[in-house]
Structure formats: structure tokens, C-alpha cells
Design a protein around this motif. Sequence first.
Motif, short mmCIF file in Angstrom:
data_model
loop_
_atom_site.label_atom_id
_atom_site.label_comp_id
_atom_site.label_asym_id
_atom_site.label_seq_id
_atom_site.Cartn_x
_atom_site.Cartn_y
_atom_site.Cartn_z
N GLU A 1 -9.11 2.37 -2.28
CA GLU A 1 -8.59 1.40 -1.05
C GLU A 1 -10.01 0.62 -0.67
N GLN B 1 -12.79 1.37 0.77
CA GLN B 1 -13.03 1.87 2.11
C GLN B 1 -13.96 3.03 2.49
N VAL B 2 -15.02 2.99 3.49
CA VAL B 2 -15.86 4.14 3.63
C VAL B 2 -15.45 4.67 4.69
N TYR B 3 -15.41 5.92 5.16
CA TYR B 3 -15.41 6.65 6.40
C TYR B 3 -16.30 7.51 6.63
N THR C 1 -22.70 -2.66 8.99
CA THR C 1 -22.12 -1.43 8.42
C THR C 1 -23.07 -0.39 7.94
N GLN D 1 -14.80 3.32 10.22
CA GLN D 1 -14.10 2.92 8.95
C GLN D 1 -14.60 1.59 8.68
N ALA D 2 -15.03 1.26 7.36
CA ALA D 2 -15.54 -0.13 7.22
C ALA D 2 -15.04 -0.30 5.56
N SER D 3 -14.84 -1.82 5.27
CA SER D 3 -14.76 -2.31 4.10
C SER D 3 -16.02 -2.01 3.16
N ASP E 1 -13.75 5.71 -0.66
CA ASP E 1 -12.53 5.58 -1.13
C ASP E 1 -12.63 4.35 -2.25
N ALA F 1 -21.99 -2.91 1.44
CA ALA F 1 -21.26 -3.10 2.56
C ALA F 1 -22.30 -3.99 3.25
#
Length: 200
Positions: free
Chosen positions: A144, A146-148, A122, A153-155, A141, A118
Amino acid sequence: MSSEVKMITGTGIPVVGNDIDTDRIIPARFLRCVTFDGLGQQVFVDDRAQANGQHPFDQPHYQGATVLVVNGNFGCGSSREHAPQAISKWGIQGIVGESFAEIFFGNCLAIGLPCVTADSETVKQLQTSLHENPEIPMTLDLEEMQVYCGELQASVFMEDGPRNMLLTGTWDTCGQLVAQVEAIRSTAARLPYMDWGVVS
């Protein structure tokens, strides 16, 4: 049991600093072990001793964390496979970082431990959130990408090849061999140089 790695949920643990090498992750004196069992207790052991109980891996509120959040060039130095094994044996199931040493990344992939990257902002936000609230829920995830972390929430990024290996379970080379044992025996039986008379 499926070896697919698609989503990791739980809580996170931050380890701040660039260029954290494999000798810091697991010192060389622990490489004499016959198996990897017990390495989790020794992860970051020298750093933890110097921190006098203040290292994140010693602090009670981070115990049981499943996602490690690190900075740049994590896992640099020698190519010891014991480093990702120690991290995994402690309980970490996924790592988010700014960047990873290539061999460390490969050793993690070989045991199904995903390393995603990331951007620095982030990572900083994740580490700050985990410092402020260690119990904040965290999800990585891989489908997708993505991290939560709480409301954040971020890519995240991983090359398609390693990501697909994790999503399909093909990272597990030993598991694949076991699953295909009959096909392997069939092929071997057709090879003129294989003498099955000496195989039990």
C-alpha cells in the motif's frame, strides 16, 4: 522460505541528522571482516561511543526495533556494502528517510532491506513520535506504500522497479540462481565451450 518483502511490523528507532555517511554507520576498520557476522554490534560504534550511552542504538527502549527512521542523504560517502549489512544484522528490516544515497540504496536492495522515502514533515513527525513513545507500534506496508506509527498514517515512496523486486522476491539474485539450477545446468550443457568433465 519466501524472500518476498511486503510488510514490516514492530517498533521504530529514530536517528536524526542529514548526511550520515557509511563511515559513521560502520567505520572502515571493520571492513576487514571475512563475513558480515557480528557487524550489527558495531553499527554506529563511534557515534555511540561519543554519545556515552545516549545514542538511540544503545538506549534500552529501542532494542528490538525493526524500522529505522532517518533524514536526508542517508548512507552517503563510500560505497561499502557493510553499512546496510551492519544495520540489518542489528535487526533493522526497513528504513524510512527523506532521501538515500544511490549506492547505499542499491546495497540495501541487494539484501532485501527496503528504503522508502517520505516528505520531511512526515519524517519529523515519525521521529518525534518515536522519541516520545519508543514502544509505539510501527508498520511499513510496501504493497500500500504506507507507514503507520500509532495513529499516524502517511504515504511513502519507492520507485516501481525496486518495489516490485521486493514484493516478488526477485531482489534475491542468489536465491533465484539456486531455484533455477537445473535450467542453468541444461543451458550450460548445450554450450560447446563448457567442459563439464572438470566440474564436480
